[in-house]
Every structure is written in structure tokens, then in C-alpha cells.
Design an enzyme around this catalytic site. Structure first.
Site, PDB file in Angstrom:
ATOM      1  N   LYS A  93       0.835  -1.213   0.000  1.00  0.00           N
ATOM      2  CA  LYS A  93       0.000   0.000   0.000  1.00  0.00           C
ATOM      3  C   LYS A  93       0.863   1.254   0.000  1.00  0.00           C
ATOM      4  O   LYS A  93       0.726   2.133   0.853  1.00  0.00           O
ATOM      5  CB  LYS A  93      -0.976  -0.035   1.171  1.00  0.00           C
ATOM      6  CG  LYS A  93      -1.859  -1.287   1.131  1.00  0.00           C
ATOM      7  CD  LYS A  93      -2.868  -1.362   2.223  1.00  0.00           C
ATOM      8  CE  LYS A  93      -3.729  -2.612   2.158  1.00  0.00           C
ATOM      9  NZ  LYS A  93      -3.021  -3.878   2.472  1.00  0.00           N
TER      10      LYS A  93
HETATM   11  O1  LIG Z   1      -9.152  -3.965   1.581  1.00  0.00           O
HETATM   12  C1  LIG Z   1      -8.242  -4.682   1.977  1.00  0.00           C
HETATM   13  C2  LIG Z   1      -6.955  -4.582   1.491  1.00  0.00           C
HETATM   14  C3  LIG Z   1      -6.009  -5.451   1.932  1.00  0.00           C
HETATM   15  N1  LIG Z   1      -6.303  -6.428   2.832  1.00  0.00           N
HETATM   16  C4  LIG Z   1      -5.234  -7.350   3.216  1.00  0.00           C
HETATM   17  O2  LIG Z   1      -5.596  -8.672   2.744  1.00  0.00           O
HETATM   18  C5  LIG Z   1      -5.269  -9.640   3.716  1.00  0.00           C
HETATM   19  C6  LIG Z   1      -6.535 -10.291   4.248  1.00  0.00           C
HETATM   20  O3  LIG Z   1      -6.214 -11.238   5.247  1.00  0.00           O
HETATM   21  P1  LIG Z   1      -7.300 -12.255   5.899  1.00  0.00           P
HETATM   22  O4  LIG Z   1      -6.516 -12.935   6.964  1.00  0.00           O
HETATM   23  O5  LIG Z   1      -7.723 -13.212   4.809  1.00  0.00           O
HETATM   24  O6  LIG Z   1      -8.419 -11.453   6.418  1.00  0.00           O
HETATM   25  C7  LIG Z   1      -4.442  -8.912   4.773  1.00  0.00           C
HETATM   26  O7  LIG Z   1      -3.092  -8.931   4.371  1.00  0.00           O
HETATM   27  C8  LIG Z   1      -4.983  -7.500   4.708  1.00  0.00           C
HETATM   28  O8  LIG Z   1      -4.045  -6.553   5.136  1.00  0.00           O
HETATM   29  C9  LIG Z   1      -7.581  -6.528   3.313  1.00  0.00           C
HETATM   30  O9  LIG Z   1      -7.898  -7.402   4.140  1.00  0.00           O
HETATM   31  N2  LIG Z   1      -8.523  -5.654   2.866  1.00  0.00           N
END
Ligand SMILES: O=c1ccn([C@@H]2O[C@H](COP(=O)(O)O)[C@@H](O)[C@H]2O)c(=O)[nH]1
Length: 275
Positions: A93
């Protein structure tokens, strides 16, 4: 990796799964802590277990940066270990004034400079075109712009109505003048399923990186029904629900089983909605 190559991988694997390598040293199984690089050892076993079920890996850079120099080393070894059949995403990001963005781009795209050679990086669009263009100067590399994120705070700014459209819709429309669907993807949270039809009317062809399935409760069927296009157009990420499915000696087998469940579901939706 090109747009066509990514679609080919999805078609042959029957999967649009992106495994999130959000590897937290405090959460990995105890028996790995004795190894020289526990984070890399964990990732290596997760990759070996899931490689047949996914088309992409997304390390979230925060989990590595928090470990300082050692974390960067684990990240570099992880990226080198991932086969080049798999699309790699640095979830970092980033985005800043042009010359600084140029250095962020070198960090993730120029192995001669940083040792890292990702296919793509997530970028915040809010500093505008000159903050994103330096990333697009790297050939065959992708920018994944934050559009409508999965968290509840996404409505604080991204959904604000400006001149008749939500702010995130302006991001989708304006950024299309910077590069095409072969270089830009967008982050849209799986928790935002009600917006996918509108998003597809603005960007019919682009790939969407969709986090939020699994631990955040997003619905894969809805995302696929409303978000898929004729080239699939989706990379659906799951991190915690896969990599922490188990915490014992069999953690990698448990991760494989979770990835396989998602892949099986994805195969059905590809047949049904990829038209
Ligand atoms: O809108 C967003 C952008 C980035 N993320 C990132 O994706 C993963 C989600 O992890 P889970 O464990 O499957 O929930 C994580 O790295 C977030 O920083 C997001 O969730 N939403």
C-alpha cells in the site's frame, strides 16, 4: 506475468485463489521456532502445500517489516521460492510524491537494487497520477490500486459522494487514463459484494484483487457471481483462514485442505460465471 498468462494459469488450475502469506512470527507453530529462519520455513511449507491449488501469493509486507532486516531476508527468500507460474503481490500500500514512489517501485520491482522481484504492488491512489506513474514505468509489472477496501472504515472516505459518484468510483474512472487493464488491477473487498455490479459497469475488463474471504466473512459465491468477467477477472485472497488452519506438526496439511476447499468452490464458479 501478462494478463493472458494469468488467465491461462487460472483456466488450467481451475482456481483464482491468492494465498496471503501474512506470516506472524508470534503465530507460527512452535516446532518451527528452532529453525534458522522460522518465517521462511513456515512459508516454504505453506507454498509446497498450496501451490497446486492457487495461482497467486500475496505476502503482506507489514508482517516482514515488523521483523526488521531479518524480516526482509525472509521476504526475499520467500519471493525467490515461489514458482514463476504464480503471480506475486507485494501488499505494501505504497504511494508518495514521484521521486519517492520511484524508489518504492525499485524496492519491489528491481531485484538488482533490492533483491525483490514481485509481479505487482498495492498502491494507495490518493496522491494522484504522479504518485502512481513511477510504478508503471517498470515493464511487465502491475499496479494494484486500492479502490473499495474490505474494512468498515472504507465508508469514511471511499464511499463519500462527490459530484454524484462515490470517491472510489472516481478512482476507477480517472486511473483508467493512466494505463490499461494489462497493467492496473484494483483492490475491492469481498465484504463489498453489493458494489461489484456497479464496479464491473465502470471497469469490465480489469482484474480485481479481492481480500476478505475467510477470516473477514466475505462471500465467495456473491463475489464470483457479480465480479467475474470473461477472463475471470478475479484474484480472491485468503490469508489467516488458510495459513493458520492448523498450528501443529500438520499445519501445512491443514492449509492445503483449506486451499483445496476454496479451489473446489472456485472450479464451480468458473464454469458458471466466467463468460
Ligand atoms: O481492503 C483490503 C486490502 C487489503 N487487505 C489485506 O488482505 C489480507 C486479508 O487477510 P485475511 O486474513 O484473509 O483477512 C491482509 O493482508 C490484509 O491486510 C484486506 O484485508 N482488505
Amino acid at each position: 506475468m501478462t494478463y493472458e498468462e494469468l488467465f491461462q494459469q487460472i483456466s488450467s488450475k481451475k482456481s483464482y485463489l491468492c494465498v496471503g502469506l501474512d506470516t506472524d512470527i508470534r503465530k507460527i507453530p512452535a516446532h518451527l521456532l528452532k529453525t534458522a529462519d522460522p518465517v521462511f520455513e513456515f512459508n516454504k511449507q505453506i507454498i509446497d502445500a498450496t501451490v497446486d491449488h492457487c495461482v497467486s501469493y500475496k505476502p503482506n509486507v507489514a508482517f516482514y517489516e515488523a521483523q526488521g532486516a531479518k524480516g526482509w531476508e525472509s521476504l526475499q527468500k520467500t519471493i525467490e521460492y515461489i514458482p514463476n507460474t504464480h503471480f506475486t503481490i507485494a501488499d505494501a500500500k505504497r504511494g508518495d510524491i514521484g521521486n519517492t514512489s520511484g524508489l518504492y517501485a525499485r524496492t519491489f520491482f528491481d531485484p538488482a537494487s533490492s533483491g525483490l522481484d514481485f509481479d505487482s504492488v498495492t498502491v494507495a491512489p490518493y496522491m494522484g497520477s504522479d504518485s502512481v506513474k513511477p510504478f508503471l514505468e517498470f515493464e511487465n509489472k502491475w499496479v494494484i490500486l486500492l479502490a473499495l477496501t474490505s474494512n468498515t472504515g472504507s465508508s469514511d472516505f471511499q464511499r463519500l459522494n462527490i459530484e454524484g459518484s462515490a470517491l472510489y468510483e472516481h478512482v476507477l474512472r480517472t486511473s483508467q487514463t493512466w494505463a490499461g487493464a494489462d497493467r492496473i488491477m484494483y483492490v475491492v473487498g469481498a465484504t463489498q459484494a453489493s458494489e461489484f455490479q456497479k464496479i464491473r459497469s465502470i471497469i469490465p475488463d480489469h482484474f480485481l484483487l479481492v481480500p476478505g474471504v475467510g477470516a473477514q466473512g466475505g462471500n465467495l459465491e456473491e463475489v464470483s457471481r457479480f465480479g467475474m468477467n470473461a477472463h475471470c477477472g478475479l484474484l480472491v485472497n485468503a490469508s489467516r483462514s488458510i495459513i493458520y488452519a492448523g498450528n501443529g506438526l500438520d499445519f501445512a496439511e491443514k492449509a492445503k485442505a483449506e486451499a483445496l476447499l476454496l479451489q473446489n468452490e472456485m472450479e464451480i464458479y468458473l464454469d458458471k460465471y466466467c463468460k
